[in-house]
Design an enzyme around this catalytic site. Sequence first.
Site, PDB file in Angstrom:
ATOM      1  N   HIS A   1       7.949  -3.927   1.369  1.00  0.00           N
ATOM      2  CA  HIS A   1       9.070  -4.812   1.645  1.00  0.00           C
ATOM      3  C   HIS A   1       8.754  -6.168   1.054  1.00  0.00           C
ATOM      4  CE1 HIS A   1      12.198  -6.981   3.750  1.00  0.00           C
ATOM      5  NE2 HIS A   1      12.759  -5.809   3.931  1.00  0.00           N
TER       6      HIS A   1
ATOM      7  N   ASP B   1      14.097   1.807   6.224  1.00  0.00           N
ATOM      8  CA  ASP B   1      14.742   2.966   5.604  1.00  0.00           C
ATOM      9  C   ASP B   1      13.892   4.220   5.673  1.00  0.00           C
ATOM     10  OD1 ASP B   1      17.066   1.752   4.913  1.00  0.00           O
ATOM     11  OD2 ASP B   1      16.232   0.899   3.084  1.00  0.00           O
TER      12      ASP B   1
HETATM   13  N1  ACO Z   1       4.970   2.630  -3.740  1.00  0.00           N
HETATM   14  C1  ACO Z   1       3.896   2.334  -4.524  1.00  0.00           C
HETATM   15  N2  ACO Z   1       3.544   1.094  -4.911  1.00  0.00           N
HETATM   16  C2  ACO Z   1       4.328   0.085  -4.469  1.00  0.00           C
HETATM   17  C3  ACO Z   1       5.444   0.300  -3.655  1.00  0.00           C
HETATM   18  C4  ACO Z   1       5.757   1.621  -3.281  1.00  0.00           C
HETATM   19  N3  ACO Z   1       6.816   1.887  -2.505  1.00  0.00           N
HETATM   20  N4  ACO Z   1       6.028  -0.895  -3.376  1.00  0.00           N
HETATM   21  C5  ACO Z   1       5.300  -1.825  -4.002  1.00  0.00           C
HETATM   22  N5  ACO Z   1       4.272  -1.233  -4.657  1.00  0.00           N
HETATM   23  C6  ACO Z   1       3.190  -1.937  -5.393  1.00  0.00           C
HETATM   24  C7  ACO Z   1       3.671  -2.435  -6.743  1.00  0.00           C
HETATM   25  O1  ACO Z   1       3.446  -1.481  -7.755  1.00  0.00           O
HETATM   26  C8  ACO Z   1       2.823  -3.669  -6.898  1.00  0.00           C
HETATM   27  O2  ACO Z   1       1.528  -3.256  -7.251  1.00  0.00           O
HETATM   28  P1  ACO Z   1       0.617  -4.196  -8.235  1.00  0.00           P
HETATM   29  O3  ACO Z   1       0.384  -5.459  -7.461  1.00  0.00           O
HETATM   30  O4  ACO Z   1      -0.602  -3.385  -8.448  1.00  0.00           O
HETATM   31  O5  ACO Z   1       1.433  -4.393  -9.474  1.00  0.00           O
HETATM   32  C9  ACO Z   1       2.718  -4.244  -5.485  1.00  0.00           C
HETATM   33  O6  ACO Z   1       2.862  -3.085  -4.631  1.00  0.00           O
HETATM   34  C10 ACO Z   1       3.787  -5.271  -5.148  1.00  0.00           C
HETATM   35  O7  ACO Z   1       5.056  -4.676  -5.424  1.00  0.00           O
HETATM   36  P2  ACO Z   1       6.324  -5.480  -5.929  1.00  0.00           P
HETATM   37  O8  ACO Z   1       7.278  -4.510  -6.539  1.00  0.00           O
HETATM   38  O9  ACO Z   1       5.862  -6.636  -6.759  1.00  0.00           O
HETATM   39  O10 ACO Z   1       6.866  -6.041  -4.559  1.00  0.00           O
HETATM   40  P3  ACO Z   1       8.316  -6.572  -4.321  1.00  0.00           P
HETATM   41  O11 ACO Z   1       8.242  -7.493  -3.162  1.00  0.00           O
HETATM   42  O12 ACO Z   1       8.899  -7.099  -5.596  1.00  0.00           O
HETATM   43  O13 ACO Z   1       9.140  -5.253  -3.966  1.00  0.00           O
HETATM   44  C11 ACO Z   1      10.159  -3.476  -2.801  1.00  0.00           C
HETATM   45  C12 ACO Z   1       9.494  -4.874  -2.696  1.00  0.00           C
HETATM   46  C13 ACO Z   1      11.280  -3.507  -3.842  1.00  0.00           C
HETATM   47  C14 ACO Z   1      10.789  -3.149  -1.448  1.00  0.00           C
HETATM   48  C15 ACO Z   1       9.067  -2.437  -3.192  1.00  0.00           C
HETATM   49  O14 ACO Z   1       8.065  -2.399  -2.195  1.00  0.00           O
HETATM   50  C16 ACO Z   1       9.653  -1.035  -3.393  1.00  0.00           C
HETATM   51  O15 ACO Z   1      10.112  -0.712  -4.494  1.00  0.00           O
HETATM   52  N6  ACO Z   1       9.674  -0.179  -2.319  1.00  0.00           N
HETATM   53  C17 ACO Z   1      10.257   1.135  -2.421  1.00  0.00           C
HETATM   54  C18 ACO Z   1      11.766   1.029  -2.255  1.00  0.00           C
HETATM   55  C19 ACO Z   1      12.197   0.720  -0.848  1.00  0.00           C
HETATM   56  O16 ACO Z   1      11.737   1.341   0.110  1.00  0.00           O
HETATM   57  N7  ACO Z   1      13.140  -0.233  -0.731  1.00  0.00           N
HETATM   58  C20 ACO Z   1      13.717  -0.601   0.563  1.00  0.00           C
HETATM   59  C21 ACO Z   1      13.354  -1.992   0.914  1.00  0.00           C
HETATM   60  S1  ACO Z   1      13.910  -2.342   2.535  1.00  0.00           S
HETATM   61  C22 ACO Z   1      15.533  -2.667   2.377  1.00  0.00           C
HETATM   62  O17 ACO Z   1      16.048  -3.090   1.396  1.00  0.00           O
HETATM   63  C23 ACO Z   1      16.303  -2.367   3.541  1.00  0.00           C
END
Ligand code: ACO
Length: 428
Positions: free
Chosen positions: A307, A364
């Site tokens: 998140h 979610d």
């Molecule tokens: N699975 C694996 N790796 C992940 C995940 C995941 N679900 N989420 C983040 N990471 C990793 C990224 O690859 C990144 O790694 P790095 O530092 O080695 O490059 C690090 O964690 C940070 O991730 P970001 O994408 O930079 O974090 P951001 O805050 O931009 O994204 C997000 C948050 C979009 C929610 C992300 O965690 C994600 O894509 N999750 C899966 C989708 C999801 O469940 N979305 C619902 C969010 S809740 C809502 O909207 C109600």
Amino acid sequence: MGNKAELHYDGEVYELPVITGTENENALDISKLRGQSGLITLDRGFKNTGSCKSSITFLNGEEGILRYRGYSIEELAEKSTFLEVAFLLIYSELPTKEELDNFVNEISTHSLVHEDVKSILDGFPSKSHPMGVLSSLVSSLTAFYPKSLDPNRSKEEINGTIIRAIAKLPTLAAWSFKNRMRQPVIYPDNQLGYCENFIRMMFSLPTVAYEVNPVIADALDKLLILHADHEQNCSTSTVRIVGSSHASLYTSVSSGIAALWGPLHGGANQAVIEMLEEIKEDGGDIDKYVAKAKDKSDPFRLMGFGHRVYKNFDPRATIIKKAADDVLDELGINDPVLDIAKKLEKVALNDTYFKERGLYPNVDFYSGIIYRALGIPTDMFTVMFALGRLPGWIAQWKEMRENHEPIGRPRQVYTGSSARQYVSIENR
Ligand code: ACO
């Protein structure tokens, strides 16, 4: 230095006021920085940028705190109802009994949509995703209520627009599902509660008697409360930025629905179930999928994990995980996908990759499991999220208008070519 910070740049010192919120969170006010120094700030994805001051929702991602107008999400989910929470978000205070009765009554009496909406609906192919249909139908409300196009109308008229949005969204949402099923639409029943009415419009048929299961209606009500607002997330920021051009409430909400649809935001609830089913079909090898999620050359992510703001736990996920257990118990459902979800959660929570990055199950991760148990089809999951988020979008749109927020217009750092001469096509 007190409530100011200093920026030293190019031999000059610039003072930046520090703004402190009610919960003592501090922000640098950089609104005059460009005029004074020529500098802008760069913050891709607005990870560290406050776009407004707001008194609606407080969220502390480090401590897993979520409050609407000061009331904790845990208490509201346990003791309140969705329409009471909607009132709280939109009008700032919990309603008295009389205020709530009036609000509920107003909403039930406006739940019918214009008959011509059916012709618009008929134009959509049956394969249309209900989120696309919903976004379009909400935008089409501007055609039926042209006065709503002017957000500067009287308070009473704006309130009428707000009531209609809350009243009609369940009807439009259920009808978008009926279109998908190529079934006749079911008209709203004013005698029923908000969630009961929606469930009946979704699942009943004109030929069969239908009674709403109160367990399902209660579970849905709780889910909607948990989704009702979440401060400046992607869809809410969209609603605010669209509304900042003085676009109407319906147009702004329609844009919010479009933003919510994506799998990185509200669309994650659909993506979670699809992922869990894929893992199940593939023999249930959790480790394989955890490894894929960690592999940077693989675009796969564990949907429902991570998140932007919660880096320890998502308080909504804690409530929802328990609710999922209760609902499945009460309905006597044994869902193998829930077992996969629990195993996956356990493996990921003990894995250093996920721990180091603060990746925990979000709201979610479990909401899809409840929706499945309630009989809601997968491509309607994000529609359910939109139903829940509507009061938040409205409250944020209203606050933005009342605070006279300027039009939203970020800057950029240009990285393209510098000026060059046009070359005619023969010479390229
Ligand atoms: N699975 C694996 N790796 C992940 C995940 C995941 N679900 N989420 C983040 N990471 C990793 C990224 O690859 C990144 O790694 P790095 O530092 O080695 O490059 C690090 O964690 C940070 O991730 P970001 O994408 O930079 O974090 P951001 O805050 O931009 O994204 C997000 C948050 C979009 C929610 C992300 O965690 C994600 O894509 N999750 C899966 C989708 C999801 O469940 N979305 C619902 C969010 S809740 C809502 O909207 C109600």
